[in-house]
Design an enzyme around this catalytic site. Sequence first.
Site, short mmCIF file in Angstrom:
data_model
loop_
_atom_site.label_atom_id
_atom_site.label_comp_id
_atom_site.label_asym_id
_atom_site.label_seq_id
_atom_site.Cartn_x
_atom_site.Cartn_y
_atom_site.Cartn_z
N HIS A 1 21.48 27.55 76.37
CA HIS A 1 22.04 28.79 76.90
C HIS A 1 21.66 29.94 75.96
CE1 HIS A 1 25.17 26.24 79.21
NE2 HIS A 1 24.14 26.52 79.98
N GLU B 1 23.65 31.70 72.93
CA GLU B 1 24.29 30.83 71.95
C GLU B 1 23.40 30.66 70.72
OE1 GLU B 1 25.50 27.39 74.24
OE2 GLU B 1 26.55 28.65 75.69
N HIS C 1 25.91 23.66 71.57
CA HIS C 1 26.29 24.85 72.35
C HIS C 1 27.34 25.62 71.56
CE1 HIS C 1 24.45 23.94 76.36
NE2 HIS C 1 24.38 22.73 75.81
N GLU D 1 30.29 21.86 71.07
CA GLU D 1 30.59 23.28 71.25
C GLU D 1 31.01 23.80 69.88
OE1 GLU D 1 30.20 25.16 73.84
OE2 GLU D 1 30.04 23.81 75.55
#
Length: 419
Positions: free
Chosen positions: A178, A181, A307, A380
């Site tokens: 993404h 990020e 991420h 994450e």
Amino acid sequence: MFSSRRKAAAVAAAACLALLAPISASVSAEPTPAAQEPAIYTVPNTDSTSRTEINRTGAQVLSVRDGVATVEATPDQAQRLRAAGFALGGGTAVGEALQRINRAKAAPGDFPPGYEGYHTYDETVAELDKIVADHGDIATKSSIGTSFEGRDIPVLKISDNAGQDEDEPEVLFDCNQHAREHLTTEMCLRIANRFTDDYASDAAVKDSVDNREIWIIPIVNVDGSSYDVESGEFQGWRKNRQDTGTDLNRNWGYKWGCCGGSSDDPNAEDYRGSDAWSAPETAALRDFINSRVVGGAQQIKAAIDFHTYSELVLWPFGHTQDDVTEGMTQEEYDRFARVGGEMAQSNGYTPQQSSDLYVTDGDSLDWMWAEHRILAYTFEMYPSTGGGLDGFYPPADVIEKETTRNDAAVDILLREAGA
């Protein structure tokens, strides 16, 4: 790694939610009419089911902390969510949020002031080239393919005999699927530098390099990442740059579009693409992973897809809330949970099955496990909560702390790859 850097410087009933029409909630490069500009809201008392339903309206859950979801939604989406019983608090326009982050403008193609510690695409390639120049005996650089706009997607291999294909367990670390990020690119560069610079002085690093083949892809979404800083200001961009953009982590072939965990609206942030593998970046990464099947056996035994944000360690499956299901035995699930829990204990993240966050389909995590039985995790990263878009753009002064924070987790996965 850093010394080479740069110059100056809640909850609604499912039956009600099923009536909500999907509407785009996209941070776009194109001007958005003021009446429909997305805004950032908080939604309390959410769980996996309610967060999945929020996403299915076209709104996007950006982060979750203690059940409080940070959500991006257009005014129409916000109205429908309220009508369905969700309590939306506040509401900061995306443009206003970006203006707060972009306190000053950099030269085109560069990170804004305060973010000079981050690597652009060109600087990332240069950093990989420097690693190979300094450590050519244990590091080689190649490519997994090209992006929609024709950029090379580089991959670094680290091993004691990097130029040979040895019969050793392989581990894959990939970052920046993404676009916004960017902290994840720094995470992959941290791994690359640590396992080369420290090879001669750290016995544990040497043992990993001598007994594993380590693959590192610092930027999967090379076009989107470049576009996000192209103007010298952050754009809040998530997808690749193919037409209106495809969410690369909803474009993978396993259970693609199966389960309400992605959108068929090309303007949505989680648009899954016209077909599975329609994004050249996901197809390139698929082909690379498939190429590591040697003699009928997949050589990549474990992987982390990095991420941001929310500080989570996630494991398959994302397409179902069931722990044990087709393609996942109790024993296999228990191993994911055990290793995930150990990694989370080392870095302070929260360990959970991917769908405990919300249901996704067509993601890399599910495909790697279902297709190749790779022990695949998603991290994450920092921060645990960011109040919206701010969480995607932590200042450069946190890079070292928040990447070294994962050193032990990386070591655990490298160990487990040989189990």
